[in-house]
Write a protein that holds these residues in place. Structure first.
Motif, PDB file in Angstrom:
ATOM      1  N   MET A   1      -3.695  -1.506   9.735  1.00 44.50           N
ATOM      2  CA  MET A   1      -4.261  -2.707   9.122  1.00 44.50           C
ATOM      3  C   MET A   1      -5.601  -2.347   8.486  1.00 44.50           C
ATOM      4  O   MET A   1      -6.437  -1.724   9.122  1.00 44.50           O
TER       5      MET A   1
ATOM      6  N   ILE B   1       3.508  -7.617  19.666  1.00 44.51           N
ATOM      7  CA  ILE B   1       4.206  -7.467  18.393  1.00 44.51           C
ATOM      8  C   ILE B   1       3.654  -6.311  17.569  1.00 44.51           C
ATOM      9  O   ILE B   1       3.939  -6.206  16.378  1.00 44.51           O
ATOM     10  N   GLY B   2       2.862  -5.447  18.225  1.00 43.79           N
ATOM     11  CA  GLY B   2       2.534  -4.187  17.562  1.00 43.79           C
ATOM     12  C   GLY B   2       1.085  -3.952  17.193  1.00 43.79           C
ATOM     13  O   GLY B   2       0.793  -2.981  16.506  1.00 43.79           O
TER      14      GLY B   2
ATOM     15  N   ASP C   1      -6.793  -2.264  16.264  1.00 48.56           N
ATOM     16  CA  ASP C   1      -6.705  -3.524  15.513  1.00 48.56           C
ATOM     17  C   ASP C   1      -7.446  -4.644  16.240  1.00 48.56           C
ATOM     18  O   ASP C   1      -8.157  -5.439  15.633  1.00 48.56           O
TER      19      ASP C   1
ATOM     20  N   ASN D   1       6.084  -2.444  17.405  1.00 48.99           N
ATOM     21  CA  ASN D   1       6.005  -3.048  16.087  1.00 48.99           C
ATOM     22  C   ASN D   1       7.250  -2.793  15.259  1.00 48.99           C
ATOM     23  O   ASN D   1       7.739  -3.688  14.577  1.00 48.99           O
TER      24      ASN D   1
ATOM     25  N   GLU E   1       2.497 -17.739   9.161  1.00 49.90           N
ATOM     26  CA  GLU E   1       1.517 -16.735   9.580  1.00 49.90           C
ATOM     27  C   GLU E   1       1.958 -16.035  10.866  1.00 49.90           C
ATOM     28  O   GLU E   1       1.756 -14.834  11.030  1.00 49.90           O
TER      29      GLU E   1
ATOM     30  N   LEU F   1       2.756 -11.884  11.145  1.00 50.07           N
ATOM     31  CA  LEU F   1       1.865 -11.075  11.978  1.00 50.07           C
ATOM     32  C   LEU F   1       2.362  -9.647  12.250  1.00 50.07           C
ATOM     33  O   LEU F   1       1.595  -8.690  12.076  1.00 50.07           O
ATOM     34  N   PRO F   2       3.638  -9.456  12.667  1.00 45.83           N
ATOM     35  CA  PRO F   2       4.083  -8.074  12.921  1.00 45.83           C
ATOM     36  C   PRO F   2       4.000  -7.212  11.663  1.00 45.83           C
ATOM     37  O   PRO F   2       3.695  -6.026  11.747  1.00 45.83           O
TER      38      PRO F   2
ATOM     39  N   LEU G   1       1.809  -7.611   9.327  1.00 49.21           N
ATOM     40  CA  LEU G   1       0.390  -7.330   9.122  1.00 49.21           C
ATOM     41  C   LEU G   1       0.010  -6.059   9.875  1.00 49.21           C
ATOM     42  O   LEU G   1      -0.631  -5.160   9.334  1.00 49.21           O
ATOM     43  N   TYR G   2       0.469  -5.989  11.126  1.00 53.27           N
ATOM     44  CA  TYR G   2       0.138  -4.808  11.925  1.00 53.27           C
ATOM     45  C   TYR G   2       0.926  -3.586  11.468  1.00 53.27           C
ATOM     46  O   TYR G   2       0.575  -2.459  11.786  1.00 53.27           O
TER      47      TYR G   2
ATOM     48  N   GLY H   1       1.128  -2.915   8.404  1.00 49.04           N
ATOM     49  CA  GLY H   1       0.369  -2.436   7.255  1.00 49.04           C
ATOM     50  C   GLY H   1       0.946  -2.839   5.916  1.00 49.04           C
ATOM     51  O   GLY H   1       0.636  -2.232   4.899  1.00 49.04           O
ATOM     52  N   LEU H   2       1.788  -3.878   5.905  1.00 48.66           N
ATOM     53  CA  LEU H   2       2.372  -4.305   4.635  1.00 48.66           C
ATOM     54  C   LEU H   2       1.398  -5.155   3.832  1.00 48.66           C
ATOM     55  O   LEU H   2       0.516  -5.804   4.387  1.00 48.66           O
TER      56      LEU H   2
ATOM     57  N   ALA I   1       0.154  -8.309   1.333  1.00 46.16           N
ATOM     58  CA  ALA I   1       0.274  -9.750   1.524  1.00 46.16           C
ATOM     59  C   ALA I   1       1.536 -10.310   0.871  1.00 46.16           C
ATOM     60  O   ALA I   1       2.221 -11.153   1.442  1.00 46.16           O
TER      61      ALA I   1
ATOM     62  N   ARG J   1       4.688  -9.276   2.752  1.00 47.23           N
ATOM     63  CA  ARG J   1       4.692  -9.969   4.048  1.00 47.23           C
ATOM     64  C   ARG J   1       5.238 -11.374   3.889  1.00 47.23           C
ATOM     65  O   ARG J   1       6.094 -11.823   4.641  1.00 47.23           O
TER      66      ARG J   1
END
Ligand SMILES: Nc1ncnc2c1ncn2[C@@H]1O[C@H](COP(=O)(O)OP(=O)(O)OP(=O)(O)O)[C@@H](O)[C@H]1O
Ligand SMILES: [Mg+2]
Lengths: 406, 242
Positions: A1, A320-321, A326, B82, B102, B106-107, B109-110, B112-113, B115, B118
């Protein structure tokens, strides 16, 4: 992230808890605001005192009756009656470094003109005073040598006195007769406004010949001060030594005995006063910095509570990862955002506060760039320092333990 | 897909030792749909948490998709959670004050995709669980069944290798339960591997294989003879605002 995403996550969390975020920031807002305002006011006071002292005249030495304490600061001096008019020519003749000399004796008097009535300070002096003390005359003329020699009942008024007496500082007062403690004086001049600096109002003054003042108003022959202009800035020290020698001789002070007069040097006064205001500024700034520290501890406190309260959220995110890093960055950014935002608002409040106080005290409370940068850097540092501990605590949480937390 | 060898989990609370798992061997192949049953306290959740890499076993080996999970670091486990696992909880575990969209994003987001991607994928996942019109609702504005479907969408959105669900219908009425099972059946038909824990024999009958637990052991392991088909369609959304 990436950082931007972390920032967005943190901002969302802060927005979800607006009231608490505000209260957390309050400590930093007050701390930064106080530091900024205190330093600005301190600087303003220092600048004002400097300009006041420089406004006394250039290359000025002040001879006062009575003993001085060490360091050149006036102690109980001024109360003794050791300076007389006879000393004046001796000071004038003390040496080549002495350029001009003017005596002064003061008294507070009641001033009456027609129905106008005010009370102010009368300074008895000579013609040289105007040059030495940078007094300019706007209308009429200053005291002359003849006025002094003839003990003339003439007066030069400051604009504030004119205003107090006649309702307007531009009123035609030249040639009119005013009464100082019931003694009639003819007004011969009005000085130009020097502006009031701080507590001293240079415009609320009356000048009369020293001879007249001693005879008619004060009733004794003593001088309160003798102002001396040195030939140049480099000659100040020489002038001081020359005057000391001359007065010691005139007053028959034997070697090793204390002088019955003291000489203050404008540069000394300036240095001393600047030292005092600097100390004051540092003191006030220091106290304000402590409140900033308390604000930082407040942030840590709230962040710790927040971490505990959001244990479940942390568990979900980890499930969830989310990596430890993070979670760490989320909470750290929250703390830093809080403190920087608080710092920004604090700077605004500090600016507002220093302006208000500056207006009230007639100071030029200037907010310095360095104090703003310092406060900003300091609050960011506080966010990081006090945010790291709670953020690490959050990042180190075990996902399953965090999820079980009720 | 999943290979457990002699997995043990022992909780030491003070002087007392609680053996939650006393040596479990289990193999689950790709594309299986397994339900895990057993009395309360028999170790079902403990095993699911270990399978989901939320918890680590005291002893034993766990291979997931060929990697030895028991040797992975905290960071590696986070990546596995993840990317390979979609976990559905009995209590939904959605972030409050956060919209369905949202939550589902969330997964990713973590992961690394960006916006845009996502949002696209989260919307697709929400659509696939019949919540296209509820994407901007917060959890407390949704029914239990809808919340669980959001949670399922969140589990599916990363296209994980396995989906683990610990009593996904435990808090739901029979109608919502059936909706949820219909989604799982469809996901299974798409070729996904699914393990669910349940107390209800009805629910287990929607799956293809039942593994029975007792006192930290596997007591039985059977095929479901005639799997029930859950009602495929999802309740009509009435007056929904997107
Ligand atoms: N954190 C813990 N500390 C100590 N003991 C625990 C902990 N978690 C579970 N246990 C114990 O491990 C055993 C198995 O628990 P687990 O939650 O796996 O059971 P379960 O089969 O999921 O039961 P249920 O059907 O009620 O959900 C229980 O005896 C429980 O008390
Ligand atoms: Mg359980």
């Amino acid at each position: 992230m990436n950082f931007l995403e972390s920032l967005r996550v943190s901002l969302r969390a802060l927005k979800a808890n607006k009231l608490r975020s505000m209260l957390t920031m309050l400590g930093i807002i007050i701390g930064v605001g106080a530091v900024i305002a205190m330093v600005a006011i301190g600087n303003g006071a220092s600048a004002s005192i400097t300009s006041q002292i420089q406004g006394l005249g250039s290359n000025l030495l002040i001879v006062s009756p009575g003993q001085s304490n060490s360091g050149g600061v006036k102690g109980g001096a001024g109360s003794a009656n050791t300076l007389k008019m006879e000393d004046l020519p001796k000071i004038q003749a003390a040496g080549s470094a002495v350029k001009a000399v003017a005596p002064s004796a003061n008294k507070n008097v009641q001033v009456v003109y027609g129905s106008g009535n005010t009370s102010t300070n009368v300074t008895g002096t000579t013609a040289e005073y105007a040059e030495i003390r940078n007094v300019n005359v706007e209308r009429g003329h200053f005291l002359t040598q003849q006025d002094v020699d003839g003990s003339a009942r003439v007066a030069v008024l400051g604009p504030t006195v004119v205003e107090n007496l006649m309702g307007s500082s531009t009123a035609n007062v030249i040639g009119k007769t005013i009464k100082l403690n019931n003694v009639p004086f003819q007004v011969v001049g009005v000085t130009a406004s020097q502006g009031s600096s701080g507590v001293m109002n240079n415009d609320d003054m009356i000048f009369v010949p020293i001879t007249t003042a001693q005879m008619r108003l004060i009733g004794n022959k003593y001088l309160r001060q003798v102002f001396v202009e040195a030939a140049s800035a480099d000659m100040m020290q020489t002038a001081q030594e020359e005057i000391t020698t001359a007065l010691q001789k005139a007053h028959h002070i034997r070697a090793g005995k204390p002088d019955d007069f003291s000489i203050m040097n404008q540069a000394d006064i300036l240095a001393t006063m600047q030292g005092v205001t600097q100390t004051m500024t540092m003191l006030l700034g220091g106290i304000a910095a402590i409140s900033l520290l308390v604000g930082g501890i407040g942030i840590m406190n709230i962040m710790l509570v927040s971490v505990t309260e959001r244990t479940r959220e942390i568990g979900i995110r980890k499930a969830i990862g989310a990596k430890g890093r993070d979670i760490l960055s989320q909470f750290l950014i929250e703390a830093v955002v809080l403190s920087i935002l608080g710092g920004g608002i604090g700077i605004a409040f500090g600016w507002l506060g220093s302006n208000l106080v500056g207006k009230a005290l007639k100071l030029n409370a200037s907010m310095t760039v360095s104090s703003v940068l310092m406060a900003f850097g300091f609050s960011a540092a506080i966010g990081i320092i006090f945010g790291v501990f709670p953020a690490r605590k959050a990042a180190a949480m075990d996902p399953i333990e965090a999820l079980r937390y009720e | 897909m999943i290979d457990l060898t002699d997995i043990k989990k022992i909780y030491a609370t003070g002087d007392i030792q609680v053996v939650a798992l006393a040596g479990v061997d289990l193999h689950v192949g790709a594309g299986e749909f397994v339900s895990i049953m057993g009395p309360s306290g028999s170790g079902k959740s403990t095993m699911m948490n270990i399978l989901g890499c939320l918890d680590t076993p005291t002893a034993g080996q766990y291979f997931l998709d060929g990697t030895d999970v028991s040797k992975a670091s905290g960071n590696q486990l986070a990546i596995i959670r993840n990317q390979k696992i979609g976990f559905v909880f009995q209590g939904f575990n959605l972030l409050p004050r956060t919209t369905a969209l949202e939550n589902v994003e969330l997964p990713l987001l973590y992961a690394g995709l960006g916006a845009k991607e996502r949002k696209e994928r989260a919307l697709l996942a929400l659509e696939s669980v019949g919540l296209a019109k509820r994407v901007h609702h917060r959890p407390k504005e949704l029914s239990g069944g809808q919340q669980q479907r959001v949670a399922i969408a969140r589990a599916l959105v990363t296209r994980p290798a396995i989906i683990l669900a610990d009593e996904p219908t435990g808090n739901l009425d029979s109608r919502s339960s059936e909706e949820v099972m219909a989604i799982f059946q469809r996901v299974h038909e798409d070729g996904n591997t699914i393990l669910i824990v349940t107390h209800e024999p009805d629910i287990a009958e929607y799956t293809r294989r039942i593994v029975r637990f007792r006192d930290g052991h596997i007591e039985g392991d059977e095929r479901v003879q005639n799997p029930r088909k859950a009602m495929p369609q999802v309740e009509e959304e009435k007056g929904a605002v997107s």
